[in-house]
Scaffold this motif. Structure first.
Motif, PDB file in Angstrom:
ATOM      1  N   THR A  21      15.299  59.226  82.252  1.00 23.15           N
ATOM      2  CA  THR A  21      14.153  58.326  82.104  1.00 23.15           C
ATOM      3  C   THR A  21      13.021  58.897  81.260  1.00 23.15           C
ATOM      4  O   THR A  21      12.107  58.163  80.894  1.00 23.15           O
ATOM      5  N   LYS A  22      13.062  60.187  80.950  1.00 22.04           N
ATOM      6  CA  LYS A  22      12.032  60.808  80.116  1.00 22.04           C
ATOM      7  C   LYS A  22      12.490  60.971  78.662  1.00 22.04           C
ATOM      8  O   LYS A  22      11.707  61.367  77.810  1.00 22.04           O
ATOM      9  N   LEU A  23      13.768  60.670  78.384  1.00 19.69           N
ATOM     10  CA  LEU A  23      14.316  60.854  77.037  1.00 19.69           C
ATOM     11  C   LEU A  23      13.672  59.866  76.069  1.00 19.69           C
ATOM     12  O   LEU A  23      13.762  58.654  76.260  1.00 19.69           O
ATOM     13  N   GLU A  24      13.008  60.409  75.025  1.00 21.02           N
ATOM     14  CA  GLU A  24      12.313  59.578  74.049  1.00 21.02           C
ATOM     15  C   GLU A  24      12.936  59.628  72.666  1.00 21.02           C
ATOM     16  O   GLU A  24      12.862  58.661  71.921  1.00 21.02           O
ATOM     17  N   SER A  25      13.542  60.776  72.301  1.00 26.26           N
ATOM     18  CA  SER A  25      14.054  60.934  70.945  1.00 26.26           C
ATOM     19  C   SER A  25      15.361  61.722  70.946  1.00 26.26           C
ATOM     20  O   SER A  25      15.475  62.736  71.640  1.00 26.26           O
ATOM     21  N   VAL A  26      16.325  61.242  70.156  1.00 22.58           N
ATOM     22  CA  VAL A  26      17.631  61.882  70.049  1.00 22.58           C
ATOM     23  C   VAL A  26      17.998  61.984  68.579  1.00 22.58           C
ATOM     24  O   VAL A  26      17.843  61.008  67.831  1.00 22.58           O
ATOM     25  N   THR A  27      18.469  63.144  68.160  1.00 20.84           N
ATOM     26  CA  THR A  27      19.029  63.308  66.827  1.00 20.84           C
ATOM     27  C   THR A  27      20.504  63.634  66.994  1.00 20.84           C
ATOM     28  O   THR A  27      20.853  64.577  67.706  1.00 20.84           O
ATOM     29  N   ILE A  28      21.366  62.840  66.365  1.00 23.24           N
ATOM     30  CA  ILE A  28      22.816  62.999  66.471  1.00 23.24           C
ATOM     31  C   ILE A  28      23.329  63.469  65.120  1.00 23.24           C
ATOM     32  O   ILE A  28      23.102  62.822  64.092  1.00 23.24           O
ATOM     33  N   GLY A  29      24.027  64.600  65.120  1.00 22.75           N
ATOM     34  CA  GLY A  29      24.513  65.213  63.887  1.00 22.75           C
ATOM     35  C   GLY A  29      25.543  64.387  63.140  1.00 22.75           C
ATOM     36  O   GLY A  29      26.128  63.438  63.675  1.00 22.75           O
ATOM     37  N   SER A  30      25.804  64.780  61.917  1.00 23.32           N
ATOM     38  CA  SER A  30      26.653  64.010  61.006  1.00 23.32           C
ATOM     39  C   SER A  30      28.135  64.014  61.375  1.00 23.32           C
ATOM     40  O   SER A  30      28.899  63.206  60.867  1.00 23.32           O
ATOM     41  N   GLY A  31      28.568  64.899  62.272  1.00 29.71           N
ATOM     42  CA  GLY A  31      29.984  64.997  62.617  1.00 29.71           C
ATOM     43  C   GLY A  31      30.438  64.058  63.721  1.00 29.71           C
ATOM     44  O   GLY A  31      31.628  64.017  64.054  1.00 29.71           O
ATOM     45  N   ILE A  32      29.549  63.260  64.265  1.00 31.78           N
ATOM     46  CA  ILE A  32      29.892  62.411  65.405  1.00 31.78           C
ATOM     47  C   ILE A  32      30.884  61.315  65.006  1.00 31.78           C
ATOM     48  O   ILE A  32      30.720  60.662  63.986  1.00 31.78           O
ATOM     49  N   LEU A  33      31.935  61.152  65.825  1.00 31.33           N
ATOM     50  CA  LEU A  33      32.954  60.129  65.598  1.00 31.33           C
ATOM     51  C   LEU A  33      32.957  59.072  66.693  1.00 31.33           C
ATOM     52  O   LEU A  33      33.410  57.953  66.474  1.00 31.33           O
ATOM     53  N   GLU A  34      32.473  59.441  67.879  1.00 28.13           N
ATOM     54  CA  GLU A  34      32.555  58.539  69.024  1.00 28.13           C
ATOM     55  C   GLU A  34      31.394  58.766  69.981  1.00 28.13           C
ATOM     56  O   GLU A  34      31.093  59.898  70.340  1.00 28.13           O
ATOM     57  N   ILE A  35      30.752  57.677  70.391  1.00 30.05           N
ATOM     58  CA  ILE A  35      29.675  57.709  71.382  1.00 30.05           C
ATOM     59  C   ILE A  35      30.103  56.793  72.513  1.00 30.05           C
ATOM     60  O   ILE A  35      30.277  55.586  72.321  1.00 30.05           O
ATOM     61  N   GLY A  36      30.321  57.354  73.678  1.00 34.36           N
ATOM     62  CA  GLY A  36      30.885  56.622  74.805  1.00 34.36           C
ATOM     63  C   GLY A  36      29.983  55.534  75.370  1.00 34.36           C
ATOM     64  O   GLY A  36      28.784  55.481  75.107  1.00 34.36           O
ATOM     65  N   GLY A  37      30.584  54.694  76.185  1.00 32.99           N
ATOM     66  CA  GLY A  37      29.867  53.615  76.845  1.00 32.99           C
ATOM     67  C   GLY A  37      28.769  54.145  77.746  1.00 32.99           C
ATOM     68  O   GLY A  37      28.927  55.180  78.388  1.00 32.99           O
ATOM     69  N   SER A  38      27.647  53.465  77.752  1.00 36.97           N
ATOM     70  CA  SER A  38      26.478  53.839  78.563  1.00 36.97           C
ATOM     71  C   SER A  38      26.037  55.280  78.335  1.00 36.97           C
ATOM     72  O   SER A  38      25.409  55.890  79.190  1.00 36.97           O
ATOM     73  N   CYS A  39      26.358  55.820  77.165  1.00 34.59           N
ATOM     74  CA  CYS A  39      25.977  57.206  76.859  1.00 34.59           C
ATOM     75  C   CYS A  39      24.478  57.399  77.076  1.00 34.59           C
ATOM     76  O   CYS A  39      24.047  58.409  77.609  1.00 34.59           O
ATOM     77  N   PHE A  40      23.686  56.411  76.682  1.00 35.98           N
ATOM     78  CA  PHE A  40      22.239  56.463  76.838  1.00 35.98           C
ATOM     79  C   PHE A  40      21.752  55.354  77.775  1.00 35.98           C
ATOM     80  O   PHE A  40      20.624  54.895  77.674  1.00 35.98           O
ATOM     81  N   GLY A  41      22.604  54.927  78.689  1.00 37.23           N
ATOM     82  CA  GLY A  41      22.261  53.858  79.624  1.00 37.23           C
ATOM     83  C   GLY A  41      21.076  54.223  80.504  1.00 37.23           C
ATOM     84  O   GLY A  41      20.920  55.370  80.920  1.00 37.23           O
ATOM     85  N   ASP A  42      20.230  53.260  80.782  1.00 34.36           N
ATOM     86  CA  ASP A  42      19.044  53.438  81.621  1.00 34.36           C
ATOM     87  C   ASP A  42      18.101  54.523  81.096  1.00 34.36           C
ATOM     88  O   ASP A  42      17.371  55.144  81.862  1.00 34.36           O
ATOM     89  N   CYS A  43      18.122  54.752  79.795  1.00 29.76           N
ATOM     90  CA  CYS A  43      17.147  55.652  79.159  1.00 29.76           C
ATOM     91  C   CYS A  43      16.003  54.763  78.679  1.00 29.76           C
ATOM     92  O   CYS A  43      15.876  54.445  77.494  1.00 29.76           O
ATOM     93  N   ASN A  44      15.170  54.333  79.612  1.00 29.20           N
ATOM     94  CA  ASN A  44      14.174  53.308  79.345  1.00 29.20           C
ATOM     95  C   ASN A  44      13.030  53.749  78.443  1.00 29.20           C
ATOM     96  O   ASN A  44      12.316  52.913  77.906  1.00 29.20           O
ATOM     97  N   ALA A  45      12.849  55.062  78.257  1.00 27.89           N
ATOM     98  CA  ALA A  45      11.784  55.564  77.385  1.00 27.89           C
ATOM     99  C   ALA A  45      12.276  55.829  75.963  1.00 27.89           C
ATOM    100  O   ALA A  45      11.489  56.171  75.087  1.00 27.89           O
ATOM    101  N   LEU A  46      13.580  55.664  75.730  1.00 28.13           N
ATOM    102  CA  LEU A  46      14.168  56.004  74.428  1.00 28.13           C
ATOM    103  C   LEU A  46      13.614  55.094  73.336  1.00 28.13           C
ATOM    104  O   LEU A  46      13.726  53.880  73.412  1.00 28.13           O
ATOM    105  N   LYS A  47      12.992  55.715  72.339  1.00 30.89           N
ATOM    106  CA  LYS A  47      12.369  54.968  71.241  1.00 30.89           C
ATOM    107  C   LYS A  47      12.962  55.305  69.884  1.00 30.89           C
ATOM    108  O   LYS A  47      12.954  54.476  68.991  1.00 30.89           O
ATOM    109  N   SER A  48      13.461  56.543  69.705  1.00 28.51           N
ATOM    110  CA  SER A  48      13.926  56.969  68.389  1.00 28.51           C
ATOM    111  C   SER A  48      15.297  57.623  68.484  1.00 28.51           C
ATOM    112  O   SER A  48      15.465  58.610  69.190  1.00 28.51           O
TER     113      SER A  48
END
Length: 138
Positions: A44-71
């Motif tokens: 609930t405090k997660l506001e910013s995420v940077t995901i590197g260029s090698g990502i191939l798959e992001i699972g379901g609800s990976c960021f679920g209920d991250c209500n503060a996520l803006k960037s």
């Protein structure tokens, strides 16, 4: 909330690895190809995420209920496989949230594509997040 960076040799981030933690910002290195389901669920405090260029798959609800996520900064030039439906997805549907993608890949992220099962999860495409996606120069 705290900031963290994963080690540069990480390949896969396991299911619920950081779920319900107090992370505020995180950088996923380019060595990570897969983020499993619910990795950051309930952060609930997660506001910013940077995901590197090698990502191939992001699972379901990976960021679920991250209500503060803006960037979300997703550096992959080829859109990774994600889950997305009208009610849930790999990312939340937070008001004011922005997903920044490589400028030259903007069209690939925002065009509608059919379901694909080339990866372990069905790629339902990023089209459901089109209103959140903005081109960015990394």
């Amino acid at each position: 909330a705290y900031k963290t960076n994963l080690p540069a040799d990480y390949k896969r981030v396991g299911q619920e690895a950081f779920a319900r933690s107090a992370i505020g910002t995180i950088t996923i290195p380019s060595s990570v190809a897969v983020m499993n389901n619910a990795v950051f669920y309930g952060c609930t405090k997660l506001e910013s995420v940077t995901i590197g260029s090698g990502i191939l798959e992001i699972g379901g609800s990976c960021f679920g209920d991250c209500n503060a996520l803006k960037s979300i900064y997703c550096k992959a030039t080829i859109p990774p496989a994600i889950r997305c439906s009208e009610s849930s997805g790999s990312f939340p549907f937070n008001a004011g949230m922005r997903i920044y993608v490589p400028h030259n890949s903007y069209n690939a992220y925002t065009q509608y594509t059919s379901l694909s099962s080339q990866l372990p999860i069905a790629q339902t495409n990023w089209y459901g997040y089109k209103s959140y996606i903005e081109p960015y120069n990394f």
